[in-house]
Enzyme design. Structure first.
Site, PDB file in Angstrom:
ATOM      1  N   GLY A  31     -12.192  77.637  10.281  1.00  0.00           N
ATOM      2  CA  GLY A  31     -11.360  78.047   9.146  1.00  0.00           C
ATOM      3  C   GLY A  31     -11.673  77.190   7.936  1.00  0.00           C
ATOM      4  O   GLY A  31     -12.372  76.170   8.023  1.00  0.00           O
ATOM      5  N   LEU A  32     -11.116  77.620   6.810  1.00  0.00           N
ATOM      6  CA  LEU A  32     -11.351  76.930   5.539  1.00  0.00           C
ATOM      7  C   LEU A  32     -10.836  75.492   5.580  1.00  0.00           C
ATOM      8  O   LEU A  32      -9.950  75.161   6.384  1.00  0.00           O
ATOM      9  CB  LEU A  32     -10.604  77.671   4.422  1.00  0.00           C
ATOM     10  CG  LEU A  32     -11.111  79.065   4.043  1.00  0.00           C
ATOM     11  CD1 LEU A  32     -10.097  79.735   3.124  1.00  0.00           C
ATOM     12  CD2 LEU A  32     -12.487  78.985   3.383  1.00  0.00           C
ATOM     13  N   SER A  33     -11.340  74.684   4.676  1.00  0.00           N
ATOM     14  CA  SER A  33     -10.775  73.350   4.487  1.00  0.00           C
ATOM     15  C   SER A  33      -9.303  73.512   4.085  1.00  0.00           C
ATOM     16  O   SER A  33      -8.982  74.349   3.229  1.00  0.00           O
ATOM     17  CB  SER A  33     -11.557  72.645   3.361  1.00  0.00           C
ATOM     18  OG  SER A  33     -10.985  71.392   3.085  1.00  0.00           O
ATOM     19  N   SER A  35      -7.021  74.743   5.979  1.00  0.00           N
ATOM     20  CA  SER A  35      -6.372  75.860   6.693  1.00  0.00           C
ATOM     21  C   SER A  35      -5.458  75.328   7.807  1.00  0.00           C
ATOM     22  O   SER A  35      -4.507  76.006   8.209  1.00  0.00           O
ATOM     23  CB  SER A  35      -7.424  76.817   7.282  1.00  0.00           C
ATOM     24  OG  SER A  35      -8.265  76.133   8.189  1.00  0.00           O
ATOM     25  N   GLY A  36      -5.766  74.139   8.332  1.00  0.00           N
ATOM     26  CA  GLY A  36      -4.905  73.559   9.369  1.00  0.00           C
ATOM     27  C   GLY A  36      -5.630  73.201  10.657  1.00  0.00           C
ATOM     28  O   GLY A  36      -4.982  72.914  11.671  1.00  0.00           O
ATOM     29  N   LYS A  37      -6.961  73.155  10.635  1.00  0.00           N
ATOM     30  CA  LYS A  37      -7.729  72.868  11.861  1.00  0.00           C
ATOM     31  C   LYS A  37      -7.339  71.515  12.467  1.00  0.00           C
ATOM     32  O   LYS A  37      -7.046  71.425  13.664  1.00  0.00           O
ATOM     33  CB  LYS A  37      -9.247  72.889  11.572  1.00  0.00           C
ATOM     34  CG  LYS A  37      -9.763  74.208  11.037  1.00  0.00           C
ATOM     35  CD  LYS A  37     -11.252  74.163  10.749  1.00  0.00           C
ATOM     36  CE  LYS A  37     -11.678  73.138   9.733  1.00  0.00           C
ATOM     37  NZ  LYS A  37     -11.146  73.350   8.358  1.00  0.00           N
ATOM     38  N   SER A  38      -7.351  70.464  11.643  1.00  0.00           N
ATOM     39  CA  SER A  38      -7.077  69.119  12.174  1.00  0.00           C
ATOM     40  C   SER A  38      -5.635  69.013  12.647  1.00  0.00           C
ATOM     41  O   SER A  38      -5.370  68.426  13.721  1.00  0.00           O
ATOM     42  CB  SER A  38      -7.326  68.045  11.105  1.00  0.00           C
ATOM     43  OG  SER A  38      -8.622  68.149  10.609  1.00  0.00           O
ATOM     44  N   SER A 105     -17.306  75.524  10.198  1.00  0.00           N
ATOM     45  CA  SER A 105     -18.289  76.457  10.794  1.00  0.00           C
ATOM     46  C   SER A 105     -18.228  77.817  10.104  1.00  0.00           C
ATOM     47  O   SER A 105     -17.797  78.805  10.699  1.00  0.00           O
ATOM     48  CB  SER A 105     -18.095  76.572  12.311  1.00  0.00           C
ATOM     49  OG  SER A 105     -16.750  76.596  12.723  1.00  0.00           O
TER      50      SER A 105
HETATM   51  N1  PPS Z   1     -19.058  71.236   0.217  1.00  0.00           N
HETATM   52  C1  PPS Z   1     -18.133  71.142   1.141  1.00  0.00           C
HETATM   53  N2  PPS Z   1     -17.680  72.257   1.789  1.00  0.00           N
HETATM   54  C2  PPS Z   1     -16.743  72.143   2.736  1.00  0.00           C
HETATM   55  N3  PPS Z   1     -16.182  70.964   3.130  1.00  0.00           N
HETATM   56  C3  PPS Z   1     -16.601  69.821   2.531  1.00  0.00           C
HETATM   57  C4  PPS Z   1     -17.585  69.873   1.507  1.00  0.00           C
HETATM   58  N4  PPS Z   1     -17.800  68.596   1.097  1.00  0.00           N
HETATM   59  C5  PPS Z   1     -17.006  67.795   1.820  1.00  0.00           C
HETATM   60  N5  PPS Z   1     -16.277  68.527   2.681  1.00  0.00           N
HETATM   61  C6  PPS Z   1     -15.379  67.912   3.688  1.00  0.00           C
HETATM   62  O1  PPS Z   1     -16.093  68.030   4.912  1.00  0.00           O
HETATM   63  C7  PPS Z   1     -15.289  68.641   5.908  1.00  0.00           C
HETATM   64  C8  PPS Z   1     -16.031  69.814   6.570  1.00  0.00           C
HETATM   65  O2  PPS Z   1     -16.908  69.341   7.520  1.00  0.00           O
HETATM   66  P1  PPS Z   1     -17.382  70.316   8.679  1.00  0.00           P
HETATM   67  O3  PPS Z   1     -18.331  69.519   9.490  1.00  0.00           O
HETATM   68  O4  PPS Z   1     -16.213  70.896   9.355  1.00  0.00           O
HETATM   69  O5  PPS Z   1     -18.166  71.469   7.862  1.00  0.00           O
HETATM   70  S1  PPS Z   1     -19.162  72.581   8.415  1.00  0.00           S
HETATM   71  O6  PPS Z   1     -18.616  73.107   9.681  1.00  0.00           O
HETATM   72  O7  PPS Z   1     -20.465  71.964   8.616  1.00  0.00           O
HETATM   73  O8  PPS Z   1     -19.221  73.610   7.366  1.00  0.00           O
HETATM   74  C9  PPS Z   1     -14.073  69.222   5.225  1.00  0.00           C
HETATM   75  O9  PPS Z   1     -13.010  68.872   6.092  1.00  0.00           O
HETATM   76  P2  PPS Z   1     -11.760  69.826   6.396  1.00  0.00           P
HETATM   77  O10 PPS Z   1     -10.986  69.799   5.110  1.00  0.00           O
HETATM   78  O11 PPS Z   1     -11.064  69.123   7.513  1.00  0.00           O
HETATM   79  O12 PPS Z   1     -12.234  71.190   6.769  1.00  0.00           O
HETATM   80  C10 PPS Z   1     -14.022  68.545   3.875  1.00  0.00           C
HETATM   81  O13 PPS Z   1     -13.122  67.461   3.939  1.00  0.00           O
HETATM   82  N1  ADP Z   2       1.043  76.372  10.703  1.00  0.00           N
HETATM   83  C1  ADP Z   2       0.335  75.342  10.234  1.00  0.00           C
HETATM   84  N2  ADP Z   2      -0.735  74.910  10.928  1.00  0.00           N
HETATM   85  C2  ADP Z   2      -1.479  73.879  10.477  1.00  0.00           C
HETATM   86  N3  ADP Z   2      -1.248  73.208   9.317  1.00  0.00           N
HETATM   87  C3  ADP Z   2      -0.180  73.606   8.584  1.00  0.00           C
HETATM   88  C4  ADP Z   2       0.636  74.688   9.008  1.00  0.00           C
HETATM   89  N4  ADP Z   2       1.601  74.859   8.086  1.00  0.00           N
HETATM   90  C5  ADP Z   2       1.383  73.916   7.142  1.00  0.00           C
HETATM   91  N5  ADP Z   2       0.306  73.160   7.432  1.00  0.00           N
HETATM   92  C6  ADP Z   2      -0.184  72.033   6.600  1.00  0.00           C
HETATM   93  O1  ADP Z   2      -1.472  72.378   6.056  1.00  0.00           O
HETATM   94  C7  ADP Z   2      -2.299  71.219   5.953  1.00  0.00           C
HETATM   95  C8  ADP Z   2      -3.581  71.480   6.725  1.00  0.00           C
HETATM   96  O2  ADP Z   2      -4.449  70.373   6.606  1.00  0.00           O
HETATM   97  P1  ADP Z   2      -5.546  70.028   7.698  1.00  0.00           P
HETATM   98  O3  ADP Z   2      -4.975  70.133   9.056  1.00  0.00           O
HETATM   99  O4  ADP Z   2      -6.163  68.728   7.295  1.00  0.00           O
HETATM  100  O5  ADP Z   2      -6.587  71.231   7.496  1.00  0.00           O
HETATM  101  P2  ADP Z   2      -8.140  71.295   7.838  1.00  0.00           P
HETATM  102  O6  ADP Z   2      -8.395  70.356   8.993  1.00  0.00           O
HETATM  103  O7  ADP Z   2      -8.406  72.726   8.189  1.00  0.00           O
HETATM  104  O8  ADP Z   2      -8.865  70.863   6.584  1.00  0.00           O
HETATM  105  C9  ADP Z   2      -1.499  70.054   6.505  1.00  0.00           C
HETATM  106  O9  ADP Z   2      -0.912  69.360   5.429  1.00  0.00           O
HETATM  107  C10 ADP Z   2      -0.440  70.735   7.373  1.00  0.00           C
HETATM  108  O10 ADP Z   2       0.757  69.998   7.479  1.00  0.00           O
END
Ligand code: PPS
Ligand code: ADP
Length: 211
Positions: A31-33, A35-38, A105
């Site tokens: 899912g998008l950055s 979106s709530g993966k972590s 991904s």
């Molecule tokens: N250009 C760009 N696009 C997307 N994300 C970016 C980018 N630069 C840095 N980040 C940070 O890197 C985290 C994504 O790493 P991933 O290894 O999950 O990415 S991927 O699966 O290879 O696309 C992502 O973490 P999450 O927010 O937890 O998704 C971001 O914090």
């Molecule tokens: N149903 C939900 N599932 C996951 N995160 C949620 C939800 N509702 C709200 N959130 C909030 O959205 C944010 C997601 O951030 P994060 O987990 O770091 O996303 P990602 O790892 O995809 O970048 C957090 O601040 C979390 O508290």
């Protein structure tokens, strides 16, 4: 012709699963950055751990601090990032552990290549679905703000693609569901698929006897 021969080991994946008292698999959160993966990965791991299930969490961000520190965000580097994460996940599944992977991904072909490393049913794709506008408003790391300001190029959902899964095993809509509801949906799928017990280990053995 390859000069490398696969070395069989006396203790098998089924042996390790039996010792653990449960099956193993990879729960792949895409899912998008923002979106709530972590968040979901952590809550899911805690819920499984409290039930006595052996787990490990592979977070894309964290892998990029070590194993994948040499990789950036071009399509080729993202493909390599996912390939390595999936290969590591495969080792954990072989070790009898439920591994939770949280990586953006963004490309279908990379996720399908990851799935292809596993036996049927071992790769559980979870689409962590959330509209990009909501992700932008959450912006937990301030990265959308920086991407929109032009400070980060090729940011997923802004100026880089995200291809949603076509047939995910589970979909969680994090803008409409609580964190608890998302975890419950994934746990329900794991239960139904027999991954929290030894049902699928027994089924695989029955299938092997028939062959
Ligand atoms: N250009 C760009 N696009 C997307 N994300 C970016 C980018 N630069 C840095 N980040 C940070 O890197 C985290 C994504 O790493 P991933 O290894 O999950 O990415 S991927 O699966 O290879 O696309 C992502 O973490 P999450 O927010 O937890 O998704 C971001 O914090
Ligand atoms: N149903 C939900 N599932 C996951 N995160 C949620 C939800 N509702 C709200 N959130 C909030 O959205 C944010 C997601 O951030 P994060 O987990 O770091 O996303 P990602 O790892 O995809 O970048 C957090 O601040 C979390 O508290």
């Amino acid at each position: 012709m390859s000069t490398i021969v696969w070395q069989p080991t006396p203790v098998t994946k089924a042996d390790r699963r039996r010792l653990n008292g449960h099956s193993s698999c990879v729960v792949w959160l895409t899912g998008l950055s923002g979106s709530g993966k972590s968040t979901i990965a952590c809550a899911l791991e805690l819920a499984l751990h409290e039930r006595g299930v052996h787990t490990y969490l592979l977070d894309g961000d964290n892998l990029r601090h070590g194993l994948n520190r040499d990789l950036g965000f071009s399509a080729d580097h993202r493909a390599e990032n996912i390939r390595r994460a999936a290969e590591v996940a495969k080792l954990f599944v072989d070790a009898g552990i439920i591994v939770i992977c949280g990586l953006i991904s963004p490309y279908r072909r990379d996720r399908e290549a990851a799935r292809a490393l596993f036996e049927p049913g071992e790769f559980i794709e979870v689409f962590v679905d959330c509209p990009v506008e909501v992700c932008k408003s959450r912006d937990p790391k301030g990265l959308y703000r920086r991407a929109l300001a032009g400070e980060i190029k090729g940011f997923t959902g802004i100026d880089d693609p995200y291809e949603p899964p076509e047939a995910p095993d589970v979909v969680v809509r994090t803008d409409r569901m609580s964190i608890e509801a998302c975890v419950k949906a994934i746990l329900h799928h794991l239960e139904e698929a027999g991954r929290l017990g030894l049902q699928d280990v027994a089924a695989a053995e029955r299938a092997a006897v028939k062959r």
